[in-house]
Design a protein around this motif. Structure first.
Motif, PDB file in Angstrom:
ATOM      1  N   SER A   1       0.886  -1.237   0.101  1.00 22.86           N
ATOM      2  CA  SER A   1       0.027   0.109  -0.110  1.00 22.86           C
ATOM      3  C   SER A   1       0.811   1.251   0.198  1.00 22.86           C
ATOM      4  N   SER A   2       2.214   1.140   0.424  1.00 25.10           N
ATOM      5  CA  SER A   2       2.933   2.293   0.393  1.00 25.10           C
ATOM      6  C   SER A   2       3.660   2.761  -0.866  1.00 25.10           C
ATOM      7  N   LEU A   3       3.556   1.646  -1.738  1.00 17.11           N
ATOM      8  CA  LEU A   3       4.056   1.841  -3.209  1.00 17.11           C
ATOM      9  C   LEU A   3       3.595   2.982  -4.011  1.00 17.11           C
ATOM     10  N   SER A   4       4.301   3.643  -4.730  1.00 15.61           N
ATOM     11  CA  SER A   4       3.603   4.899  -5.561  1.00 15.61           C
ATOM     12  C   SER A   4       4.039   4.523  -7.140  1.00 15.61           C
ATOM     13  N   VAL A   5       5.075   3.772  -7.209  1.00 12.59           N
ATOM     14  CA  VAL A   5       5.583   3.335  -8.575  1.00 12.59           C
ATOM     15  C   VAL A   5       6.119   2.066  -8.436  1.00 12.59           C
ATOM     16  N   VAL A   6       5.850   1.422  -9.833  1.00 13.02           N
ATOM     17  CA  VAL A   6       6.447   0.162 -10.070  1.00 13.02           C
ATOM     18  C   VAL A   6       7.126   0.427 -11.728  1.00 13.02           C
ATOM     19  N   MET A   7       8.293  -0.054 -11.804  1.00  9.59           N
ATOM     20  CA  MET A   7       8.916   0.192 -12.947  1.00  9.59           C
ATOM     21  C   MET A   7       9.493  -1.260 -13.501  1.00  9.59           C
ATOM     22  N   TRP A   8       9.976  -1.347 -14.623  1.00  9.99           N
ATOM     23  CA  TRP A   8      10.669  -2.594 -15.250  1.00  9.99           C
ATOM     24  C   TRP A   8      11.987  -1.976 -15.677  1.00  9.99           C
ATOM     25  N   TYR A   9      12.961  -2.314 -15.268  1.00  9.60           N
ATOM     26  CA  TYR A   9      14.541  -2.342 -15.756  1.00  9.60           C
ATOM     27  C   TYR A   9      14.867  -3.352 -16.414  1.00  9.60           C
ATOM     28  N   ARG A  10      16.157  -3.091 -17.152  1.00  9.77           N
ATOM     29  CA  ARG A  10      16.659  -4.344 -17.955  1.00  9.77           C
ATOM     30  C   ARG A  10      18.150  -4.083 -17.937  1.00  9.77           C
ATOM     31  N   GLN A  11      18.935  -5.239 -17.941  1.00 11.68           N
ATOM     32  CA  GLN A  11      20.271  -4.919 -18.134  1.00 11.68           C
ATOM     33  C   GLN A  11      20.933  -6.274 -18.887  1.00 11.68           C
ATOM     34  N   ALA A  12      21.699  -5.718 -19.846  1.00 15.59           N
ATOM     35  CA  ALA A  12      22.138  -6.655 -20.999  1.00 15.59           C
ATOM     36  C   ALA A  12      23.937  -7.077 -20.437  1.00 15.59           C
ATOM     37  N   ALA A  13      24.016  -8.145 -20.843  1.00 16.95           N
ATOM     38  CA  ALA A  13      25.404  -8.545 -20.570  1.00 16.95           C
ATOM     39  C   ALA A  13      26.521  -7.301 -20.849  1.00 16.95           C
ATOM     40  N   GLY A  14      27.222  -7.057 -20.001  1.00 16.34           N
ATOM     41  CA  GLY A  14      28.350  -5.971 -20.366  1.00 16.34           C
ATOM     42  C   GLY A  14      27.756  -4.322 -20.285  1.00 16.34           C
ATOM     43  N   LYS A  15      26.376  -4.162 -20.054  1.00 17.04           N
ATOM     44  CA  LYS A  15      25.666  -2.852 -20.232  1.00 17.04           C
ATOM     45  C   LYS A  15      25.213  -2.604 -18.812  1.00 17.04           C
ATOM     46  N   GLU A  16      24.856  -1.119 -18.712  1.00 15.49           N
ATOM     47  CA  GLU A  16      24.215  -0.641 -17.533  1.00 15.49           C
ATOM     48  C   GLU A  16      22.961  -0.923 -17.597  1.00 15.49           C
ATOM     49  N   ARG A  17      22.459  -1.085 -16.187  1.00 17.15           N
ATOM     50  CA  ARG A  17      21.132  -1.286 -16.407  1.00 17.15           C
ATOM     51  C   ARG A  17      20.160  -0.115 -16.737  1.00 17.15           C
ATOM     52  N   GLU A  18      19.026  -0.304 -17.526  1.00 23.34           N
ATOM     53  CA  GLU A  18      18.142   1.029 -18.040  1.00 23.34           C
ATOM     54  C   GLU A  18      16.751   0.605 -17.801  1.00 23.34           C
ATOM     55  N   LEU A  19      16.084   1.984 -17.589  1.00 22.40           N
ATOM     56  CA  LEU A  19      14.794   2.058 -17.492  1.00 22.40           C
ATOM     57  C   LEU A  19      13.974   1.460 -18.658  1.00 22.40           C
ATOM     58  N   VAL A  20      12.969   0.561 -18.603  1.00 21.19           N
ATOM     59  CA  VAL A  20      12.278   0.157 -19.672  1.00 21.19           C
ATOM     60  C   VAL A  20      10.927   0.705 -19.794  1.00 21.19           C
ATOM     61  N   ALA A  21      10.063   0.580 -18.503  1.00 19.89           N
ATOM     62  CA  ALA A  21       8.781   1.193 -18.476  1.00 19.89           C
ATOM     63  C   ALA A  21       8.454   1.340 -17.089  1.00 19.89           C
ATOM     64  N   GLY A  22       7.465   2.246 -16.868  1.00 19.47           N
ATOM     65  CA  GLY A  22       7.054   2.505 -15.404  1.00 19.47           C
ATOM     66  C   GLY A  22       5.638   2.941 -15.315  1.00 19.47           C
ATOM     67  N   ILE A  23       4.959   2.622 -14.136  1.00 21.93           N
ATOM     68  CA  ILE A  23       3.605   3.113 -14.014  1.00 21.93           C
ATOM     69  C   ILE A  23       3.519   3.448 -12.401  1.00 21.93           C
ATOM     70  N   LEU A  24       2.760   4.935 -12.507  1.00 27.01           N
ATOM     71  CA  LEU A  24       2.558   5.320 -11.225  1.00 27.01           C
ATOM     72  C   LEU A  24       1.293   4.854 -10.527  1.00 27.01           C
ATOM     73  N   LYS A  25       0.928   5.212  -9.415  1.00 31.49           N
ATOM     74  CA  LYS A  25      -0.297   4.657  -8.555  1.00 31.49           C
ATOM     75  C   LYS A  25      -1.601   5.308  -9.451  1.00 31.49           C
ATOM     76  N   ASP A  26      -1.393   6.334  -9.947  1.00 34.83           N
ATOM     77  CA  ASP A  26      -2.645   7.137 -10.624  1.00 34.83           C
ATOM     78  C   ASP A  26      -2.741   6.762 -12.012  1.00 34.83           C
ATOM     79  N   GLY A  27      -1.708   5.603 -12.634  1.00 36.17           N
ATOM     80  CA  GLY A  27      -1.945   5.085 -14.008  1.00 36.17           C
ATOM     81  C   GLY A  27      -1.097   5.713 -14.836  1.00 36.17           C
ATOM     82  N   THR A  28      -0.353   6.725 -14.468  1.00 38.83           N
ATOM     83  CA  THR A  28       0.377   7.578 -15.117  1.00 38.83           C
ATOM     84  C   THR A  28       1.522   6.444 -15.833  1.00 38.83           C
ATOM     85  N   THR A  29       2.092   6.297 -17.317  1.00 37.31           N
ATOM     86  CA  THR A  29       2.993   5.462 -17.580  1.00 37.31           C
ATOM     87  C   THR A  29       4.233   6.347 -18.262  1.00 37.31           C
TER      88      THR A  29
END
Length: 119
Positions: A29-57
């Motif tokens: 119930s305390s969460l305001s955002v959930v996101m997906w990140y990805r990390q390929a071999a030898g690369k930095e982790r990067e944001l893929v997509a996210g969704i806020l509690k109000d539905g904003t993506t």
């Protein structure tokens, strides 16, 4: 405390589809955002997509139009529908969440699920 568990990764051919799931537990119930990140071999982790509690993506430029983030408020689960997949989408995908409503890396991480796109 919050725990995140991802599932749905696997091996898929170029042009194929996968749906990843992120199931949160604990003080969700305390969460305001959930996101997906990805990390390929030898690369930095990067944001893929996210969704806020109000539905904003938000989507990374490289997946816009191909990936869709959504949530099931009853379960609760956050999904990442991916199609069509490209070889460069190969990576470990991580679910990330936080109390702050912002699309920046939060405090809680899952262990990841591997997506391999190959013929």
């Amino acid at each position: 405390q919050v725990q995140l568990v991802e599932s749905g990764g696997g091996l898929v051919r170029p042009g194929g589809s996968l749906r990843l799931s992120c199931v949160p537990s604990g003080d969700i119930s305390s969460l305001s955002v959930v996101m997906w990140y990805r990390q390929a071999a030898g690369k930095e982790r990067e944001l893929v997509a996210g969704i806020l509690k109000d539905g904003t993506t938000t989507y990374a430029r490289f997946v816009k139009g191909r990936f869709t983030i959504s949530r099931d408020n009853i379960e609760p689960t956050v999904y990442l529908q991916m199609s069509p997949l490209k070889p460069e989408d190969t990576a470990t995908y991580y679910c990330n969440a936080d109390r702050l409503p912002a699309f920046i890396a939060g405090d809680y991480w899952g262990k990841g699920t591997l997506v391999t796109v190959s013929s």
